[in-house]
Design an enzyme around this catalytic site. Structure first.
Site, PDB file in Angstrom:
ATOM      1  N   GLU A 182      11.031 -39.176   4.577  1.00  0.00           N
ATOM      2  CA  GLU A 182       9.705 -39.415   4.022  1.00  0.00           C
ATOM      3  C   GLU A 182       9.133 -40.769   4.445  1.00  0.00           C
ATOM      4  O   GLU A 182       8.013 -40.878   4.910  1.00  0.00           O
ATOM      5  CB  GLU A 182       9.782 -39.349   2.494  1.00  0.00           C
ATOM      6  CG  GLU A 182       8.414 -39.451   1.842  1.00  0.00           C
ATOM      7  CD  GLU A 182       8.484 -39.469   0.328  1.00  0.00           C
ATOM      8  OE1 GLU A 182       9.464 -40.007  -0.211  1.00  0.00           O
ATOM      9  OE2 GLU A 182       7.544 -38.977  -0.306  1.00  0.00           O
ATOM     10  N   GLU A 221      12.312 -23.246  -5.694  1.00  0.00           N
ATOM     11  CA  GLU A 221      12.188 -22.830  -4.293  1.00  0.00           C
ATOM     12  C   GLU A 221      13.479 -22.186  -3.812  1.00  0.00           C
ATOM     13  O   GLU A 221      13.496 -21.418  -2.892  1.00  0.00           O
ATOM     14  CB  GLU A 221      11.835 -24.030  -3.412  1.00  0.00           C
ATOM     15  CG  GLU A 221      10.354 -24.044  -3.072  1.00  0.00           C
ATOM     16  CD  GLU A 221       9.984 -25.223  -2.225  1.00  0.00           C
ATOM     17  OE1 GLU A 221      10.665 -26.266  -2.348  1.00  0.00           O
ATOM     18  OE2 GLU A 221       9.026 -25.119  -1.450  1.00  0.00           O
TER      19      GLU A 221
HETATM   20  N1  LIG Z   1       4.174 -51.951  -5.380  1.00  0.00           N
HETATM   21  C1  LIG Z   1       4.146 -51.125  -6.413  1.00  0.00           C
HETATM   22  N2  LIG Z   1       3.591 -51.491  -7.576  1.00  0.00           N
HETATM   23  C2  LIG Z   1       3.570 -50.677  -8.630  1.00  0.00           C
HETATM   24  N3  LIG Z   1       4.078 -49.429  -8.615  1.00  0.00           N
HETATM   25  C3  LIG Z   1       4.640 -48.999  -7.488  1.00  0.00           C
HETATM   26  C4  LIG Z   1       4.700 -49.815  -6.323  1.00  0.00           C
HETATM   27  N4  LIG Z   1       5.298 -49.107  -5.353  1.00  0.00           N
HETATM   28  C5  LIG Z   1       5.608 -47.892  -5.882  1.00  0.00           C
HETATM   29  N5  LIG Z   1       5.192 -47.838  -7.157  1.00  0.00           N
HETATM   30  C6  LIG Z   1       5.316 -46.686  -8.062  1.00  0.00           C
HETATM   31  O1  LIG Z   1       6.620 -46.168  -7.924  1.00  0.00           O
HETATM   32  C7  LIG Z   1       6.563 -44.732  -7.938  1.00  0.00           C
HETATM   33  C8  LIG Z   1       7.032 -44.226  -6.607  1.00  0.00           C
HETATM   34  O2  LIG Z   1       8.373 -44.479  -6.477  1.00  0.00           O
HETATM   35  P1  LIG Z   1       9.179 -43.608  -5.444  1.00  0.00           P
HETATM   36  O3  LIG Z   1       8.522 -43.681  -4.123  1.00  0.00           O
HETATM   37  O4  LIG Z   1      10.581 -44.002  -5.577  1.00  0.00           O
HETATM   38  O5  LIG Z   1       8.957 -42.180  -6.091  1.00  0.00           O
HETATM   39  P2  LIG Z   1       9.162 -40.788  -5.400  1.00  0.00           P
HETATM   40  O6  LIG Z   1       9.483 -39.853  -6.518  1.00  0.00           O
HETATM   41  O7  LIG Z   1      10.117 -40.910  -4.282  1.00  0.00           O
HETATM   42  O8  LIG Z   1       7.712 -40.527  -4.863  1.00  0.00           O
HETATM   43  P3  LIG Z   1       7.179 -39.482  -3.779  1.00  0.00           P
HETATM   44  O9  LIG Z   1       6.486 -38.459  -4.551  1.00  0.00           O
HETATM   45  O10 LIG Z   1       6.245 -40.335  -2.980  1.00  0.00           O
HETATM   46  O11 LIG Z   1       8.309 -38.976  -3.003  1.00  0.00           O
HETATM   47  C9  LIG Z   1       5.147 -44.343  -8.131  1.00  0.00           C
HETATM   48  O12 LIG Z   1       4.933 -44.092  -9.511  1.00  0.00           O
HETATM   49  C10 LIG Z   1       4.380 -45.574  -7.681  1.00  0.00           C
HETATM   50  O13 LIG Z   1       3.166 -45.685  -8.370  1.00  0.00           O
END
Ligand SMILES: Nc1ncnc2c1ncn2[C@@H]1O[C@H](COP(=O)(O)OP(=O)(O)OP(=O)(O)O)[C@@H](O)[C@H]1O
Length: 453
Positions: A243, A380
């Site tokens: 990703e 899925e």
């Molecule tokens: N710099 C930041 N400041 C505040 N919140 C952040 C920041 N970077 C990421 N986030 C928050 O962290 C979360 C994303 O974390 P992460 O990418 O680990 O999640 P994910 O489940 O892998 O997401 P995705 O759906 O993109 O795969 C989101 O809620 C995002 O808003």
């Protein structure tokens, strides 16, 4: 000029093996089954058919001799094709005793293996010339096929009471020595390690969540805890990020380790102490045994090939896959469910093959929104539910949603499935701009500010 080379096979060995089964009957045939002999190991088609008839008979618990094998061949319409009574007579007279059967089996396996190597080698050459195929795809396919060949030597999986007592005793000794410390690799999330026992080799761990709940962050946190541990030695870890690019990941890793708020860094507003913490984190990452591959379109077979190579080159002891359904399906025409089932199966097979824990992030659909996720949300493919040893959902409940701030959120890690242990909820703190998960501060105290070293 290259001399014409003879395809490796030995008619004499094939005849001797079948002859030994005629002499030794069911017992000899069971010995063949135990050694996983298949009809394809025979080069001669007649011999293949005779062996298949023998397999069919032993499968039904029927005796094996010239008459029964002849009848079986007649019933399948293959009697004439094998050469009738003359061939059966010749085979049954091929040897006087079945005592050399293990030798014939091993000899047959080796010549079959040589033919397979030649075939795979030819396939490799063909696909290398084929401009419509990505060379990595060909490499992945061949690597897996060659690995499977290496598995053809039957290992002894039978244990008697003596073996079982010894194995249980050894495990108990290790557990008692560890005094409650997890048997597997410590993730740094204490309640998870207590409930699940850390990450164990040959096991598949699913971390599933809706978008934005912190799947990548939990992967980064655990990987970071392993490669730059608070105590003990570093554990080499691989991270396949389908990703996120490695640039973004490197920043997340540095913020996670230094506990530096990424937003403050972005705004150029970092205190000298935090700047020092960040620099120290860079030094630690510089030495850390972490290996990130950010290729974005890999099939499950290519993933296996990459991870295998990481294990051989860098000795990784754990792999993180972020995230499962971003893999390219092997069969583009199959249904989505079959495609995901293949991805999940390949990840499980990889954990067994490489004897390392495989932590797989998994995206849940939008319909899991606004409620507690459950196993059927991995809809899925039901096979994810089946293949995984542990399934953990990262969940934000209503209360946590209300109290969520820009920086800080509460998450529940729901251990929904565990093959060898209890299930239950683990509260965690999510420090979002640091991509950091940590043990939940139960007293609701201030967020710890010091960095990991
Ligand atoms: N710099 C930041 N400041 C505040 N919140 C952040 C920041 N970077 C990421 N986030 C928050 O962290 C979360 C994303 O974390 P992460 O990418 O680990 O999640 P994910 O489940 O892998 O997401 P995705 O759906 O993109 O795969 C989101 O809620 C995002 O808003």
């Amino acid at each position: 000029m290259t001399p014409t080379r003879k395809i490796p096979y030995s008619i004499e060995v094939e005849q001797a093996l079948l002859g030994a089964v005629f002499v030794g009957g069911e017992e000899a045939m069971l010995e063949c089954c135990e050694a996983c002999v298949c009809s394809t190991w025979f080069y001669n088609t007649r011999h293949q058919l005779v062996f298949e008839a023998m397999l069919a008979l032993i499968g039904k618990g029927e005796p094996i001799d010239e008459i029964t094998v002849g009848d079986k061949l007649k019933s399948t319409g293959n009697f004439e094709a094998v050469g009738g009574d003359a061939t059966l007579l010749e085979l049954s007279n091929a040897v006087d005793t079945s005592s050399h059967l293990p030798y014939y089996i091993e000899s047959l396996r080796k010549t079959w293996l040589r033919r397979q190597l030649i075939e795979q080698g030819n396939r490799l050459i063909e696909s290398a010339y084929d401009a419509t195929k990505e060379p990595e795809e060909s490499l992945g396919t061949i690597q897996n096929a060659v690995y499977a060949l290496g598995e053809s030597k039957a290992e002894n999986h039978l244990s008697d009471g003596h073996d079982l007592a010894r194995m249980a005793g050894m495990q108990a000794d290790v557990m008692l020595k560890r005094k409650g410390e997890p048997m597997g690799l410590c993730t740094g999330l204490d309640d998870f390690d207590k409930m699940v026992g850390g990450l164990l080799p040959k096991k598949t761990y699913i971390f599933a969540a809706r978008p934005g709940m912190g799947k990548s962050a939990i992967g980064i946190t655990i990987a970071r805890n392993l490669v730059v541990p608070r105590r003990g030695s570093a554990i080499p870890a691989g991270y396949l990020s389908l990703e996120m690019g490695s640039e973004e990941l490197s920043m997340r890793l540095a913020c996670n380790l230094s506990r530096v708020d990424y937003n403050m860094l972005k705004e150029g507003d970092l205190s000298p102490t935090k700047r020092t913490d960040f620099n120290q984190a860079l030094t630690a990452i510089d030495r850390a045994p972490i290996y990130i591959d950010d290729s974005s379109s890999l099939t499950p077979l290519q993933v296996r090939a990459k991870v295998r190579s990481m294990k051989h080159r860098y000795g990784i002891k754990v792999i993180f896959i972020d995230y499962l359904t971003l893999m390219e399906p092997t069969d583009k025409k199959a249904s989505r469910e079959q495609q995901v089932a293949d991805m999940s199966r390949q990840m499980k097979a990889m954990s067994k093959e490489l004897e390392i824990p495989v932590a797989v992030m998994c995206q849940l659909g939008r319909d899991a929104q606004g409620r507690r996720p459950k196993q059927s949300d991995l809809r899925e493919s039901g096979s994810i539910e089946q293949d995984a040893d542990v399934i953990a959902f990262i969940h934000r409940d209503e209360e946590a949603e209300e109290s969520e701030s820009m920086r800080f959120g509460k998450r529940t890690l729901i251990i929904e499935k565990q093959r060898n242990g209890p299930v239950g909820d683990i509260p965690l703190t999510f420090l979002k701009p640091m991509s950091l998960f940590e043990n939940y501060a139960r007293e609701d105290g201030p967020v710890q500010e010091e960095c990991a070293f």
